[in-house]
Structures are given as C-alpha cells and as structure tokens.
Design a protein around this motif. Structure first.
Motif, PDB file in Angstrom:
ATOM      1  N   TYR A  75      67.162 -33.750  13.877  1.00 19.51           N
ATOM      2  CA  TYR A  75      68.616 -33.865  13.728  1.00 19.51           C
ATOM      3  C   TYR A  75      69.100 -35.190  14.314  1.00 19.51           C
ATOM      4  O   TYR A  75      68.483 -35.740  15.234  1.00 19.51           O
ATOM      5  N   GLN A  76      70.223 -35.647  13.777  1.00 19.29           N
ATOM      6  CA  GLN A  76      70.827 -36.862  14.333  1.00 19.29           C
ATOM      7  C   GLN A  76      71.450 -36.592  15.690  1.00 19.29           C
ATOM      8  O   GLN A  76      71.379 -37.430  16.592  1.00 19.29           O
ATOM      9  N   TRP A  77      72.057 -35.392  15.848  1.00 15.52           N
ATOM     10  CA  TRP A  77      72.823 -35.126  17.057  1.00 15.52           C
ATOM     11  C   TRP A  77      72.244 -33.985  17.886  1.00 15.52           C
ATOM     12  O   TRP A  77      72.964 -33.323  18.640  1.00 15.52           O
ATOM     13  N   ALA A  78      70.961 -33.716  17.753  1.00 17.15           N
ATOM     14  CA  ALA A  78      70.286 -32.711  18.583  1.00 17.15           C
ATOM     15  C   ALA A  78      68.795 -33.019  18.575  1.00 17.15           C
ATOM     16  O   ALA A  78      68.285 -33.606  17.622  1.00 17.15           O
ATOM     17  N   SER A  79      68.123 -32.634  19.638  1.00 18.39           N
ATOM     18  CA  SER A  79      66.680 -32.896  19.719  1.00 18.39           C
ATOM     19  C   SER A  79      65.990 -31.767  20.470  1.00 18.39           C
ATOM     20  O   SER A  79      66.600 -31.085  21.306  1.00 18.39           O
ATOM     21  N   LEU A  80      64.721 -31.585  20.152  1.00 19.91           N
ATOM     22  CA  LEU A  80      63.926 -30.563  20.827  1.00 19.91           C
ATOM     23  C   LEU A  80      63.484 -31.074  22.191  1.00 19.91           C
ATOM     24  O   LEU A  80      63.011 -32.198  22.320  1.00 19.91           O
ATOM     25  N   GLN A  81      63.638 -30.225  23.200  1.00 19.65           N
ATOM     26  CA  GLN A  81      63.235 -30.572  24.562  1.00 19.65           C
ATOM     27  C   GLN A  81      62.212 -29.552  25.050  1.00 19.65           C
ATOM     28  O   GLN A  81      62.174 -28.407  24.583  1.00 19.65           O
ATOM     29  N   ARG A  82      61.402 -29.967  26.007  1.00 24.59           N
ATOM     30  CA  ARG A  82      60.371 -29.080  26.542  1.00 24.59           C
ATOM     31  C   ARG A  82      60.998 -28.077  27.515  1.00 24.59           C
ATOM     32  O   ARG A  82      60.722 -28.048  28.711  1.00 24.59           O
ATOM     33  N   GLU A  83      61.878 -27.265  26.953  1.00 25.17           N
ATOM     34  CA  GLU A  83      62.491 -26.146  27.648  1.00 25.17           C
ATOM     35  C   GLU A  83      62.314 -24.929  26.746  1.00 25.17           C
ATOM     36  O   GLU A  83      62.392 -25.050  25.526  1.00 25.17           O
ATOM     37  N   GLU A  84      62.096 -23.771  27.352  1.00 27.21           N
ATOM     38  CA  GLU A  84      61.808 -22.588  26.537  1.00 27.21           C
ATOM     39  C   GLU A  84      63.027 -22.159  25.732  1.00 27.21           C
ATOM     40  O   GLU A  84      64.079 -21.857  26.279  1.00 27.21           O
ATOM     41  N   GLY A  85      62.846 -22.138  24.416  1.00 31.68           N
ATOM     42  CA  GLY A  85      63.888 -21.683  23.515  1.00 31.68           C
ATOM     43  C   GLY A  85      63.484 -20.417  22.776  1.00 31.68           C
ATOM     44  O   GLY A  85      64.273 -19.843  22.022  1.00 31.68           O
ATOM     45  N   GLY A  86      62.261 -19.958  22.971  1.00 30.13           N
ATOM     46  CA  GLY A  86      61.763 -18.761  22.305  1.00 30.13           C
ATOM     47  C   GLY A  86      60.250 -18.699  22.419  1.00 30.13           C
ATOM     48  O   GLY A  86      59.611 -19.627  22.959  1.00 30.13           O
ATOM     49  N   ARG A  87      59.677 -17.616  21.894  1.00 31.11           N
ATOM     50  CA  ARG A  87      58.223 -17.439  21.941  1.00 31.11           C
ATOM     51  C   ARG A  87      57.744 -16.732  20.683  1.00 31.11           C
ATOM     52  O   ARG A  87      58.443 -15.894  20.123  1.00 31.11           O
ATOM     53  N   VAL A  88      56.519 -17.109  20.294  1.00 30.53           N
ATOM     54  CA  VAL A  88      55.783 -16.354  19.278  1.00 30.53           C
ATOM     55  C   VAL A  88      54.527 -15.843  19.971  1.00 30.53           C
ATOM     56  O   VAL A  88      53.806 -16.628  20.599  1.00 30.53           O
ATOM     57  N   ARG A  89      54.256 -14.549  19.884  1.00 32.69           N
ATOM     58  CA  ARG A  89      53.180 -13.992  20.707  1.00 32.69           C
ATOM     59  C   ARG A  89      52.378 -12.944  19.955  1.00 32.69           C
ATOM     60  O   ARG A  89      52.835 -12.375  18.966  1.00 32.69           O
ATOM     61  N   ASP A  90      51.193 -12.696  20.481  1.00 28.87           N
ATOM     62  CA  ASP A  90      50.344 -11.627  19.949  1.00 28.87           C
ATOM     63  C   ASP A  90      49.521 -11.069  21.105  1.00 28.87           C
ATOM     64  O   ASP A  90      49.067 -11.815  21.981  1.00 28.87           O
TER      65      ASP A  90
END
Length: 324
Positions: A75-90
């Motif tokens: 995105y132009q006005w947002a970026s992914l940061q190394r903070e937990e935003g969710g999980r995929v697990r098994d």
C-alpha cells in the motif's frame, strides 16, 4: 507572456487548486457518502446484529481504498510491520523419536508471515499430561512481494517443555510462506502434542497519510461493529465524529446550527410558525417539562390544576417579550 503561456499557467493553477480542494478528492466524497450510509443503517436497523456484515463491508472497503493498494499486496499509505497481526496454525500429535532420521513434519502455509513459533500445550487432552518436544529444523519456502522465491533451512535444535514455546524469525516479511517444522519426542512411550504457527505481520497505517484521521475513525467503527454486543449509540457517535473529521464538515455543521438558531429567534420574535413541530425544535428541558405536565393532566383534580399552572408558566417563559 503570450496568450498560450497565460492559458497554460491558468490551467496549471486550476489543476493545483483542484488537487488542494478537499471537495475535488473522490476518496473524501466516497467516504462522506459511506459514512452517511453507515449512520443511516445504524439508526434504522431493527436488529443491529443483522446489519453487522453490511457495516463491516463498508468500513473494510473504505479502509482498503484510503490505504491506496498498489496491486501487489502493498500500500502507498500503510506497511506491514513485524508486530503480530494474526496467526495461522496447526496442531499435530508427535510420536517420532527425536533421534530418528525422519521426524514428524508439521506444515503450515499463510500470508504476511515473519516468524514461526512452536508451542507445546500443557495437556495433550482433558486429562493426559503433555511431553516435551524436540524441534530440529524449520524449513521455509517464501514468496516475496516482488514475486521472488527463496528456500531456507533454519536449525533450531531445542527442547520445548509443556507450557512453553520457541520461535525463529523469517529473514523478511513474506507475501506467502510455507513452513515445515521437524519435530520429535523423547521416547516412543512419550507421545506429545505440538502446535506450529506462522505469526503474521500487522498492517500499520502511515501517520503522514492525508487519510490517516479517517482510517483511524473507520478502524474504530469497525471494532465497534465487530463486537459481540454491538452498542448502537457508540457506533452512531463514532460515525458522527468521523464525519466531523472530514475537511470543512465541522465548520459547515456549526454554520447550519447557527443559521437554524437565527431562524428560530426570528420566528419567535415575529410570532410566525412553520406549521409543524420537528426534532430539535425544543430543548430536553422543555420536553421533560411537557412530559411532567402531561402526567399531571391525567391525575387528580388538584394535579390537573397544578398541570395547567405549570403549562401557563412554561408558555410564559417561552413566549418572546413584546417590544415596548
């Protein structure tokens, strides 16, 4: 300066003015329309829970639009940061002994991953105690946002006790990730349960975005709309505050209120009427007094007398003074 140059300068000035004019911003126009729709749905919905998906869909669409997606997942006005935003697990049962050549492979795939975590619960079930788990390696196949792929074998070589976890970072935030953890147990009689998770990065809005205040308000509206117990008043207030954050909206609202007050004063002074009573024509104090008088008028003879007296007093207070 020749005529052509003058026309060109005027055109450039017009384009610049349009770019600076909030009214010329189609995103602001979209947002204003959608906020009015959110407010209307929240107000008229008989069961607000039945309208939850509509509210969430409108908020999500506007948040996505105002972040200005590039089409590649960024995105132009947002970026992914190394903070937990969710999980995929098994979660799997582990029976292979850690000294074996091939261990139990637990594979998980997910988007926006930046870390892999192996968790060992305290219990294997309702009553059975869990056992510690050996984590040999984490194998990761990653696809970056530019489309490039990479393969990584990350040695861990660590025991994880029940109630504990261990994690390894991925070299970068991956657009998509496929990770495999190689797990084993201490002996053939000590089966265990382990959970493998891809920790997903959090999308963080750029505070320098011209739409940052609007996105912040929309995220608040979304949170209230997603709550198990939806609070109609809180959502309406958040929508109204989001509207007031739009350029010029607060000034426009204030001007409208001042004009309405001026018209009421003018009508009171001249004794003219509109022929109808509308919402906002009376303050809460006036409404409460009329309600109290109405209750008295259905009571005893004395209460009715008191009610008529209070009604005459109220009329006297509200009636404008006649000019001398």
């Amino acid at each position: 300066m020749n005529r052509f140059a003058v026309v060109l300068v005027l055109l450039l000035l017009a384009v610049s003015a349009a770019a600076l004019d909030p009214a010329a911003d189609k995103n602001i126009t979209m947002l204003a329309n959608d906020l009015h729709a959110l407010g209307r749905v929240t107000t008229v919905a008989k069961d607000l829970g039945d309208s939850r998906q509509v509210l969430l869909a409108i908020a999500d669409n506007d948040i996505e639009t105002l972040r200005m997606p590039r089409g590649d997942g960024t995105y132009q006005w947002a970026s992914l940061q190394r903070e937990e935003g969710g999980r995929v697990r098994d979660e799997k049962t582990i029976e292979h002994v850690y000294t074996e050549k091939e261990l139990r492979y637990v594979t998980v795939t997910g988007t926006n991953g930046y870390r892999v975590e192996v968790t060992v619960p305290r219990k294997r079930g309702t009553f059975a105690a869990n056992n510690r788990v050996w984590v040999r390696n984490v194998i990761a196949d990653l696809t970056a946002f530019d489309g490039k792929t990479s393969h990584h074998e990350i040695p861990v070589n660590a025991w994880v006790n029940p109630g504990d976890a261990t994690g390894v970072p991925l070299p970068d935030i991956a657009k998509s990730a496929k990770v495999t953890a190689e797990l084993g147990v201490e002996s053939g009689s000590k089966a265990a349960v382990a959970e493998v998770s891809i920790v997903q990065a959090k999308l963080v809005d750029d505070p320098n975005s011209p739409y940052s205040p609007a996105v912040k308000k929309l995220l608040q509206i979304r949170e209230l709309s997603a709550a198990r117990d939806m609070n109609r008043g809180a959502i309406k207030n958040s929508v109204d505050e989001a509207l007031l954050s739009l350029p010029g909206e607060l000034e426009k609202r204030t001007a409208e209120q001042e004009e309405a007050a001026r018209v009421r004063r003018q009508m009171a002074e001249s004794g003219t009427t509109t022929g109808a009573v509308n919402l906002g024509d009376a303050t809460p104090d006036v409404v409460n007094e009329l309600a109290a008088i109405s209750r008295l008028m259905t009571g005893t003879v004395q209460e009715q007398t008191d009610g008529r007296a209070r009604l005459e007093a109220l009329i006297g207070k509200l009636k404008p003074a006649q000019p001398m």
